[in-house]
Write a protein that holds these residues in place. Structure first.
Motif, PDB file in Angstrom:
ATOM      1  N   TYR A 195      13.837 -21.522  58.332  1.00  0.00           N
ATOM      2  CA  TYR A 195      13.351 -21.057  57.031  1.00  0.00           C
ATOM      3  C   TYR A 195      14.490 -20.303  56.357  1.00  0.00           C
ATOM      4  N   GLN A 218      15.727 -18.627  53.398  1.00  0.00           N
ATOM      5  CA  GLN A 218      15.425 -17.995  52.110  1.00  0.00           C
ATOM      6  C   GLN A 218      16.488 -16.930  51.780  1.00  0.00           C
ATOM      7  N   THR A 219      16.650 -15.959  52.703  1.00  0.00           N
ATOM      8  CA  THR A 219      17.529 -14.813  52.435  1.00  0.00           C
ATOM      9  C   THR A 219      18.986 -15.246  52.245  1.00  0.00           C
ATOM     10  N   GLY A 264      17.968 -10.312  49.688  1.00  0.00           N
ATOM     11  CA  GLY A 264      16.924 -10.553  50.681  1.00  0.00           C
ATOM     12  C   GLY A 264      15.578 -10.165  50.112  1.00  0.00           C
ATOM     13  N   SER A 265      15.420  -8.865  49.812  1.00  0.00           N
ATOM     14  CA  SER A 265      14.138  -8.384  49.286  1.00  0.00           C
ATOM     15  C   SER A 265      13.804  -9.034  47.949  1.00  0.00           C
ATOM     16  N   PRO A 274      18.766 -16.571  58.420  1.00  0.00           N
ATOM     17  CA  PRO A 274      17.721 -17.437  58.974  1.00  0.00           C
ATOM     18  C   PRO A 274      17.871 -17.693  60.476  1.00  0.00           C
ATOM     19  N   GLY A 275      16.807 -17.444  61.230  1.00  0.00           N
ATOM     20  CA  GLY A 275      16.804 -17.662  62.676  1.00  0.00           C
ATOM     21  C   GLY A 275      16.786 -19.155  62.968  1.00  0.00           C
ATOM     22  N   THR A 293      12.146  -4.779  59.137  1.00  0.00           N
ATOM     23  CA  THR A 293      12.979  -5.289  58.038  1.00  0.00           C
ATOM     24  C   THR A 293      12.635  -6.739  57.693  1.00  0.00           C
ATOM     25  N   ASP A 353      11.185  -5.905  53.860  1.00  0.00           N
ATOM     26  CA  ASP A 353      11.491  -4.515  54.220  1.00  0.00           C
ATOM     27  C   ASP A 353      10.224  -3.674  54.034  1.00  0.00           C
TER      28      ASP A 353
HETATM   29  C1  LIG Z   1      16.355 -10.182  62.847  1.00  0.00           C
HETATM   30  C2  LIG Z   1      16.182 -10.737  61.473  1.00  0.00           C
HETATM   31  C3  LIG Z   1      15.708 -12.026  61.323  1.00  0.00           C
HETATM   32  C4  LIG Z   1      15.590 -12.588  60.054  1.00  0.00           C
HETATM   33  N1  LIG Z   1      15.178 -13.889  59.924  1.00  0.00           N
HETATM   34  C5  LIG Z   1      15.151 -14.456  58.699  1.00  0.00           C
HETATM   35  C6  LIG Z   1      14.803 -15.836  58.535  1.00  0.00           C
HETATM   36  O1  LIG Z   1      14.480 -16.545  59.498  1.00  0.00           O
HETATM   37  N2  LIG Z   1      14.843 -16.365  57.297  1.00  0.00           N
HETATM   38  C7  LIG Z   1      15.174 -15.625  56.196  1.00  0.00           C
HETATM   39  O2  LIG Z   1      15.192 -16.179  55.096  1.00  0.00           O
HETATM   40  N3  LIG Z   1      15.480 -14.313  56.313  1.00  0.00           N
HETATM   41  C8  LIG Z   1      15.488 -13.719  57.517  1.00  0.00           C
HETATM   42  N4  LIG Z   1      15.808 -12.389  57.655  1.00  0.00           N
HETATM   43  C9  LIG Z   1      16.149 -11.620  56.460  1.00  0.00           C
HETATM   44  C10 LIG Z   1      15.089 -10.588  56.093  1.00  0.00           C
HETATM   45  O3  LIG Z   1      13.948 -11.201  55.591  1.00  0.00           O
HETATM   46  C11 LIG Z   1      15.663  -9.594  55.095  1.00  0.00           C
HETATM   47  O4  LIG Z   1      16.694  -8.885  55.747  1.00  0.00           O
HETATM   48  C12 LIG Z   1      14.592  -8.668  54.591  1.00  0.00           C
HETATM   49  O5  LIG Z   1      13.728  -9.346  53.716  1.00  0.00           O
HETATM   50  C13 LIG Z   1      15.162  -7.415  53.907  1.00  0.00           C
HETATM   51  O6  LIG Z   1      15.973  -7.744  52.870  1.00  0.00           O
HETATM   52  P1  LIG Z   1      17.457  -7.161  52.714  1.00  0.00           P
HETATM   53  O7  LIG Z   1      18.174  -7.408  53.965  1.00  0.00           O
HETATM   54  O8  LIG Z   1      17.958  -7.757  51.456  1.00  0.00           O
HETATM   55  O9  LIG Z   1      17.273  -5.614  52.551  1.00  0.00           O
HETATM   56  P2  LIG Z   1      17.584  -4.763  51.211  1.00  0.00           P
HETATM   57  O10 LIG Z   1      16.613  -5.148  50.160  1.00  0.00           O
HETATM   58  O11 LIG Z   1      19.017  -4.854  50.868  1.00  0.00           O
HETATM   59  O12 LIG Z   1      17.232  -3.337  51.767  1.00  0.00           O
HETATM   60  C14 LIG Z   1      18.179  -2.277  51.930  1.00  0.00           C
HETATM   61  C15 LIG Z   1      17.481  -0.953  51.576  1.00  0.00           C
HETATM   62  O13 LIG Z   1      17.140  -0.940  50.204  1.00  0.00           O
HETATM   63  C16 LIG Z   1      15.804  -0.571  50.009  1.00  0.00           C
HETATM   64  N5  LIG Z   1      15.255  -1.281  48.834  1.00  0.00           N
HETATM   65  C17 LIG Z   1      15.472  -2.563  48.459  1.00  0.00           C
HETATM   66  N6  LIG Z   1      14.805  -2.835  47.337  1.00  0.00           N
HETATM   67  C18 LIG Z   1      14.157  -1.729  46.968  1.00  0.00           C
HETATM   68  C19 LIG Z   1      13.291  -1.389  45.894  1.00  0.00           C
HETATM   69  N7  LIG Z   1      12.918  -2.277  44.971  1.00  0.00           N
HETATM   70  N8  LIG Z   1      12.807  -0.140  45.837  1.00  0.00           N
HETATM   71  C20 LIG Z   1      13.128   0.758  46.777  1.00  0.00           C
HETATM   72  N9  LIG Z   1      13.940   0.498  47.821  1.00  0.00           N
HETATM   73  C21 LIG Z   1      14.448  -0.726  47.929  1.00  0.00           C
HETATM   74  C22 LIG Z   1      15.090  -0.988  51.298  1.00  0.00           C
HETATM   75  O14 LIG Z   1      13.935  -0.204  51.520  1.00  0.00           O
HETATM   76  C23 LIG Z   1      16.171  -0.717  52.343  1.00  0.00           C
HETATM   77  O15 LIG Z   1      16.088   0.631  52.720  1.00  0.00           O
HETATM   78  C24 LIG Z   1      15.922 -11.816  58.910  1.00  0.00           C
HETATM   79  C25 LIG Z   1      16.360 -10.498  59.073  1.00  0.00           C
HETATM   80  C26 LIG Z   1      16.489  -9.953  60.334  1.00  0.00           C
HETATM   81  C27 LIG Z   1      16.984  -8.541  60.469  1.00  0.00           C
END
Ligand SMILES: Cc1cc2nc3c(=O)[nH]c(=O)nc-3n(C[C@H](O)[C@H](O)[C@H](O)COP(=O)(O)OP(=O)(O)OC[C@H]3O[C@@H](n4cnc5c(N)ncnc54)[C@H](O)[C@@H]3O)c2cc1C
Ligand SMILES: CCCCCCCC/C=C\CCCC(=O)SCCNC(=O)CCNC(=O)[C@H](O)C(C)(C)COP(=O)(O)OP(=O)(O)OC[C@H]1O[C@@H](n2cnc3c(N)ncnc32)[C@H](O)[C@@H]1OP(=O)(O)O
Length: 663
Positions: A135, A137-138, A143-144, A176-177, A422, A426
């Motif tokens: 999957y 996406q990120t 990511g978020s 993505p895993g 996360t 998140d």
């Molecule tokens: C082990 C692991 C497996 C994963 N597997 C997959 C996968 O299979 N496929 C896939 O697509 N993704 C995968 N991911 C990605 C994962 O979904 C994202 O890391 C996650 O959605 C968080 O997004 P980010 O890394 O962009 O964090 P960020 O959004 O960059 O977060 C960083 C900080 O900013 C804060 N923040 C961000 N936006 C806001 C806001 N609007 N208001 C306030 N605070 C905010 C957060 O709270 C956090 O403290 C994986 C991640 C991990 C760690």
């Protein structure tokens, strides 16, 4: 040799039918039989051994995971296991692997977002593992913020294809895993561009690697993103990086349930809401809530059994020292976690029901409960994973020094679990989604009747001014008193946020400024959901001697512990007085004494095999010290008495000291 049960005296103390509790924990007699049979099957098969994981290099670890996943699949095929049995087997193998994403996200994404024809084409291949999916996406830069994704899927009407492209470094898929080294296909999320217009993010099925020799297809750059937190732990997973260089895929590989692109290059939107593009995340968040109780209960089982084995201080006349589980401080840290494990089990069951219900409604074009399902899955995922990650770490500390050893199982459990705070959203970002839902609900009061988990808002006028009627500590055992306190706190915190928001001319600016308060209001609402569903569960008939009574004790511990922990909220909103808070604490202490004789039996009810627990401290027979002693000698560092490097690094030092001493 006959095995001695060092915890037998504890088991003899229990006041309820443990076998009946096992069925309540599992969910049904069928679920219990299934779990019991498959966990024993995995535990008895040396092919699924896992006690050497933390000592392997990344390459050996990963290869071993590939072997295990292949062996698990062979077992599934050879034994003709059903889908349900196969999922249980993967669960008890207990090793993060690419298969989690294949079965947990790739298949559900096709089911949820693919048309009937797309499902007919792709699902049989995925079910037989003739293709392996992930999957994607990120991205490196996003990511978020899913709407901020940069990967593009541009329709080319000349060839009836989409061109998938990564225009920038930050648009590289990242995390993505299964992507890093294994997946042959991905559901890749990209901005849909048709006729020069951007229609937002959508999923596309993209082949990544050759089905003949596994080499990346033209235009695909793919690899692993590197080592992650902890030894062993999540490093069994190949989280990956991926770049597309104008990769062409046929038009019918766009997942077209939510929107379609015709042969003529026309964009069409179905009647279903656009948010269904996010449907796979809702599904997985629901499974993550169910999984939280498994992870927390494992840690609690280890810490509880060890706390009954471990003795410190208090020896009288040369007799045994006190079991650490008898210290009130140990109880006040451990028993709320035991109660939380049960609470999360029941909320997981309820959320599964809610998800099934919303799915059936969606099929009948009833989208009315989708916002509530999104808020519940997002909020409960956030709450349960945060509490579980913190709870596992607390269990490690509850086991003192030995908890820090890998052989306790707790460091690895924490390292594997903590990214759940996360991934799949998140936890703070998800609570802000709940807060949006709450603010919308408050702003529409009097116009739209709140229902379901937000139904308590219909009584907002009462909840804003009601006074707690508790006069004695025992009054806190009354479910109505507990519920009203939690409802009043949640309602008052939401209304206060809404009032503060109304002071801002720009609502988005106000939302950002007040976001920390909004997150707290969201937590209060989600805690209320867990408390109310636990209380509802106890209104059902629950068979088995003493089982319901034990669950009542746990429900009261969970609820009063939250009240104690968050008493600042309850007091500042005027829902309770300091006297009420003090009575709640008195009641809590008395509940800890009630749970104490049943503690070991309550963790036995999880029915975990020693293999699944993977912990010397948590082993069923409590024979901890000989096992710790033996395990130490199995460490590769003890292969030789004099360590490698002695002649190079230690001997010269010692020689130098001798010379210095002679001077
Ligand atoms: C082990 C692991 C497996 C994963 N597997 C997959 C996968 O299979 N496929 C896939 O697509 N993704 C995968 N991911 C990605 C994962 O979904 C994202 O890391 C996650 O959605 C968080 O997004 P980010 O890394 O962009 O964090 P960020 O959004 O960059 O977060 C960083 C900080 O900013 C804060 N923040 C961000 N936006 C806001 C806001 N609007 N208001 C306030 N605070 C905010 C957060 O709270 C956090 O403290 C994986 C991640 C991990 C760690
Ligand atoms: C047994 C099988 C087990 C399998 C388990 C496998 C586990 C394997 C381990 C790890 C896997 C990890 C995989 C991943 O991490 S995949 C990537 C996950 N990524 C995220 O979760 C990203 C989080 N971000 C978002 O979800 C969104 O960006 C957002 C934060 C929700 C914001 O989205 P957007 O900007 O579009 O939305 P708005 O805030 O403007 O809201 C618009 C309206 O849409 C509603 N909404 C949002 N999301 C949903 C949804 N999912 N469903 C329904 N509705 C949704 C929102 O409430 C707004 O509604 P309104 O009425 O206010 O307009």
């Amino acid at each position: 040799m006959e095995r001695v049960d060092h915890l037998a005296h504890e088991r003899n103390k229990s006041e309820f039918d443990v076998d009946a509790m096992k069925i309540v924990w599992a969910g049904s007699p069928h679920a219990f039989e299934l779990s019991d049979r498959i966990s024993k099957l995995v535990a008895s098969d040396p092919g699924f051994r896992k006690d050497n994981r933390t000592m392997l290099s990344r390459k050996d670890l990963f290869k071993n995971t590939l072997r295990k996943a292949a062996y698990a699949w062979k077992t599934i095929v050879d034994l003709h296991l059903s889908e349900e049995e196969a999922a249980k087997l993967r669960f008890y193998v207990d090793e993060p692997a690419y298969t989690d994403l294949h079965w947990g996200m790739f298949v559900p994404a096709i089911k949820g977002q693919g048309t009937d024809e797309q499902q007919q084409k792709w699902l049989p291949l995925a079910y037989k593992m003739q293709i392996i999916g992930c999957y994607a996406q990120t991205e490196l830069g996003h990511g978020s913020n899913v709407q901020g994704l940069e990967t593009t899927a541009t329709f080319d009407p000349q060839t009836d294809e989409f061109i998938i492209h990564s225009p920038t470094l930050t648009s590289s898929k990242w995390w993505p895993g299964g992507l890093g080294k294994v997946a042959t296909h991905a559901i890749a999320y990209a901005r849909l561009i048709v006729g020069g217009r951007d229609y937002g993010v959508n999923g596309f099925i993209v082949q990544l690697r050759s089905l003949e020799d596994h080499s990346p297809l033209p235009g695909i750059t793919v690899g692993d993103i590197g080592m992650k937190f902890g030894n062993g732990a999540y490093n069994t997973m190949d989280n990956g990086v991926l770049q597309f260089d104008h990769v062409r895929i046929p038009r019918d590989q766009m997942l077209m349930r939510v929107s379609q692109v015709t042969r003529e290059g026309k964009y069409k939107q179905s009647d279903v809401p656009r948010q269904l593009v996010y449907g796979t995340m809702v599904y997985v968040r629901q499974t993550i809530v169910a999984d939280a109780s498994c992870a927390l209960s494992r840690a609690v089982c280890i810490a509880t059994r060890y706390s009954a084995v471990r003795r410190q201080f208090g020896s009288q006349n040369g007799g045994p020292e006190t079991q650490v589980i008898d210290y009130k401080t140990q109880q006040s840290r451990l028993f709320p976690l035991l109660a939380s494990a049960y609470a999360f089990r029941f909320i997981g069951e309820w959320l599964k029901w809610l998800y099934t219900d919303v799915t059936q409604r969606l099929q009948a074009n009833d989208f009315s409960t989708l916002p509530e399902a999104h808020a519940c899955t997002a909020g409960l995922k956030s709450l349960t994973t945060t509490a579980t990650a913190d709870g596992i770490e607390e269990c490690r500390k509850l086991c003192g020094g030995h908890g820090y050893l890998c052989s306790s199982g707790l460091p690895e459990l924490f390292a594997v679990y903590v990214p759940a705070c996360t991934y799949e959203g998140d936890n703070t970002v998800l609570l802000l989604q709940v807060a949006r839902f709450l603010m919308k609900t408050v702003s529409q009061l009097g116009v739209k009747k709140p229902v379901g988990t937000i139904g308590y808002m219909t009584r907002v006028d009462h909840l804003m001014q009601c006074r707690c009627g508790v006069q004695r500590a025992e009054d806190w055992l009354n479910p109505s008193a507990l519920l009203e306190a939690f409802e009043a706190r949640a309602a008052r915190m939401s209304v206060a946020c809404a009032q503060n928001l109304s002071n801002f001319d720009n609502p988005e600016e106000g939302f950002a400024e007040l976001s920390a308060d909004l997150v707290e209001a969201a937590v209060a609402h989600c805690q209320l959901i867990i408390v109310s569903k636990f209380i509802e569960k106890l209104q059902q008939e629950i068979p088995g001697k003493g089982v319901k009574q034990q669950l009542e004790v746990l429900c009261n511990i969970y609820t009063l512990f939250l009240l104690h922990k968050h008493q600042g909220d309850f007091l500042s909103t005027g829902c309770i007085t300091p006297k009420h808070a003090s009575l709640a604490n008195d009641q809590l202490r008395s509940l800890y004494s009630q749970v104490r004789p049943n503690a070991i039996a309550l963790v036995d009810a999880f029915n975990y095999t020693d293999h699944f627990l993977g912990s010397i401290l948590g082993c069923y027979d409590g024979n901890v010290y000989p096992k710790l002693y033996e395990a130490a000698w199995e460490d590769p560092l003890n292969d030789s008495v004099v360590p490698d490097g002695y002649h190079q690094y230690i001997r010269p030092l010692l020689k130098q000291q001798i010379r210095t001493a002679r001077l």
